[in-house]
Design an enzyme around this catalytic site. Structure first.
Site, PDB file in Angstrom:
ATOM      1  N   GLY A  68       0.809  -1.197   0.000  1.00 16.86           N
ATOM      2  CA  GLY A  68       0.000   0.000   0.000  1.00 16.86           C
ATOM      3  C   GLY A  68       0.852   1.262   0.000  1.00 16.86           C
ATOM      4  O   GLY A  68       0.501   2.258  -0.634  1.00 16.86           O
ATOM      5  N   THR A  69       1.985   1.222   0.711  1.00 15.94           N
ATOM      6  CA  THR A  69       2.890   2.363   0.731  1.00 15.94           C
ATOM      7  C   THR A  69       3.384   2.685  -0.674  1.00 15.94           C
ATOM      8  O   THR A  69       3.427   3.852  -1.089  1.00 15.94           O
ATOM      9  CB  THR A  69       4.082   2.091   1.653  1.00 15.94           C
ATOM     10  OG1 THR A  69       3.609   1.930   2.993  1.00 15.94           O
ATOM     11  CG2 THR A  69       5.094   3.223   1.613  1.00 15.94           C
ATOM     12  N   HIS A 110      -3.674  -6.093   3.015  1.00 11.46           N
ATOM     13  CA  HIS A 110      -3.654  -6.745   4.329  1.00 11.46           C
ATOM     14  C   HIS A 110      -4.526  -6.028   5.346  1.00 11.46           C
ATOM     15  O   HIS A 110      -4.808  -6.567   6.414  1.00 11.46           O
ATOM     16  CB  HIS A 110      -2.214  -6.869   4.847  1.00 11.46           C
ATOM     17  CG  HIS A 110      -1.562  -5.571   5.221  1.00 11.46           C
ATOM     18  ND1 HIS A 110      -1.517  -5.116   6.513  1.00 11.46           N
ATOM     19  CD2 HIS A 110      -0.927  -4.648   4.475  1.00 11.46           C
ATOM     20  CE1 HIS A 110      -0.867  -3.967   6.547  1.00 11.46           C
ATOM     21  NE2 HIS A 110      -0.499  -3.661   5.313  1.00 11.46           N
ATOM     22  N   CYS A 129       1.791   4.876  12.291  1.00 17.71           N
ATOM     23  CA  CYS A 129       2.880   4.472  11.413  1.00 17.71           C
ATOM     24  C   CYS A 129       4.240   4.573  12.068  1.00 17.71           C
ATOM     25  O   CYS A 129       5.222   4.073  11.532  1.00 17.71           O
ATOM     26  CB  CYS A 129       2.867   5.329  10.153  1.00 17.71           C
ATOM     27  SG  CYS A 129       2.567   7.077  10.503  1.00 17.71           S
TER      28      CYS A 129
END
Length: 375
Positions: free
Chosen positions: A76-77, A196, A320
């Site tokens: 996703g990053t 995820h 994060c």
């Protein structure tokens, strides 16, 4: 065959969810059928390509977009970096990105690496003033606006679909916290998701780029099926991610209603039963499964440790950067209590009994930690 379920007391689905039962059999079958290079013309390659195309079609259908707007990425990053910086690269106006003060670190790092930043404030609930954001976007050299669909840490939803941006200024939205759980908003040119977080395998991101968006790859290209991303496609994981996404979308009306009610229980009991606590984030316009609160005179990491000893897995600090023990930039931007912060996020099978057990244990643990420091 049934899939894995969360460990009893695991209340940290916002970091990562167990593999959805709908994805497990798909993943195992695809390991045997989807190993080959989907660019090859031999039979195993054609079969892998078919599975990859099926995953893209299923993902597009689940999200209400075109299949050719879907790109699978290694995370996703990476989808965030590609989506945001690709819009910056395609802009004709400039390289300034207007973004909220509560964006995920993936957005903030991308901007600091490949663009210039103009940050906009939020209120105590974590909401951006849409009018103020649009006004900043009209400034010279602004190439992109970035606004998350929902905050990873406090759950507050943003009015992404209501933004009225100047012509030529596209919108990037980080949808990693909400993709699958909520319908995508309107108005974006590029969006990012992370498998995820909806019960797909780790190592699969989703980049969405609208057909007519001005997007240019900000990184070196690769000779793959989809030239927007790089590296060898993990076809089995991508197919399992698509299966999980379809299942989550199909069941979200029921799951969201149940989780929203359970989070209401947590918000109410924590506020009533724990002294000197602040429950943060929008109480209504929020992700259905997530709640964050801060306890005065309590170290968040100590509370996480004590809860873990009692069988409850929760998160503390920034969504994060918890490992750095630094204050959450999200909570600081909101102007709320940053000390003793914990984030609870329900799994799809979390029950009322699980929530009540957590709420029963919490006041005594907080009191014990405060007593050890003489409070």
């Amino acid at each position: 065959m049934t899939g894995p379920v969360a460990r009893e007391g695991d209340l940290d689905s916002a970091s990562s969810s167990p593999l959805h039962p709908a994805a497990r059999d798909v993943l195992l079958a695809a390991l045997d059928r989807g190993y080959a290079d989907p660019r090859r013309l031999h039979r195993p390659g054609r079969e892998a390509r078919l599975l990859l195309d099926n995953a893209r079609e299923a993902t597009a259908n689940a999200l209400g977009v075109r299949p050719d707007e879907v790109t699978f990425t290694p995370s996703g990053t990476h989808a965030v970096h590609l989506g945001l910086l690709g819009l910056v690269g395609g802009s004709r106006r400039g390289d300034v990105v207007v973004h909220s003060a509560v964006e995920h670190s993936a957005v903030r790092h991308a901007v600091s690496w490949g663009a210039r930043s103009t940050e906009t404030v939020v209120d105590r609930l974590g909401r951006v003033d849409a009018g103020g954001l649009a006004a900043r976007a009209a400034a010279p050299d602004v190439g992109v606006v970035a606004l998350q669909t929902a905050n990873h840490e406090v759950g507050t939803l943003q009015d992404v679909g209501d933004l009225e941006l100047p012509d030529g200024v596209p919108l990037f939205t980080d949808a990693c916290a909400s993709m699958g759980r909520l319908p995508l908003p309107d108005g974006w040119a590029a969006a990012a998701g992370s498998a995820h977080k909806w019960g797909g395998p780790a190592g699969v991101g989703v980049l969405l780029v609208r057909k007519r968006a001005r997007w240019r790859n900000p990184f070196p290209g690769d000779d793959r099926i989809d030239e927007r991303s790089t590296g060898f496609e993990n076809v089995p994981a991508v197919l399992a991610a698509a299966a999980a996404l379809q299942a989550v979308v199909a069941e979200r009306e029921e799951v969201n209603a149940r989780q929203h009610a359970l989070v209401d229980v947590v918000r109410r009991r924590v506020a009533a039963e724990v002294p000197d606590v602040e429950v943060v984030g929008d109480p209504d316009r929020r992700l259905p499964h997530l709640v964050t609160f801060s306890c005065l005179y309590v170290d968040g990491e100590a509370l996480v440790t004590e809860l873990d000893r009692c069988g409850f897995g929760i998160a503390s600090g920034s969504a994060c950067t918890a490992s750095t023990l630094t204050p959450s930039h999200v909570l600081e931007a909101m102007g709320v209590l940053t000390h003793g912060n914990v984030r609870l996020s329900l799994q799809r099978d979390t029950t009322r009994a699980d929530v009540d057990a957590f709420c029963d244990a919490l006041p005594g643990l907080v009191a014990g930690i405060r007593a050890r420091v003489g409070l």
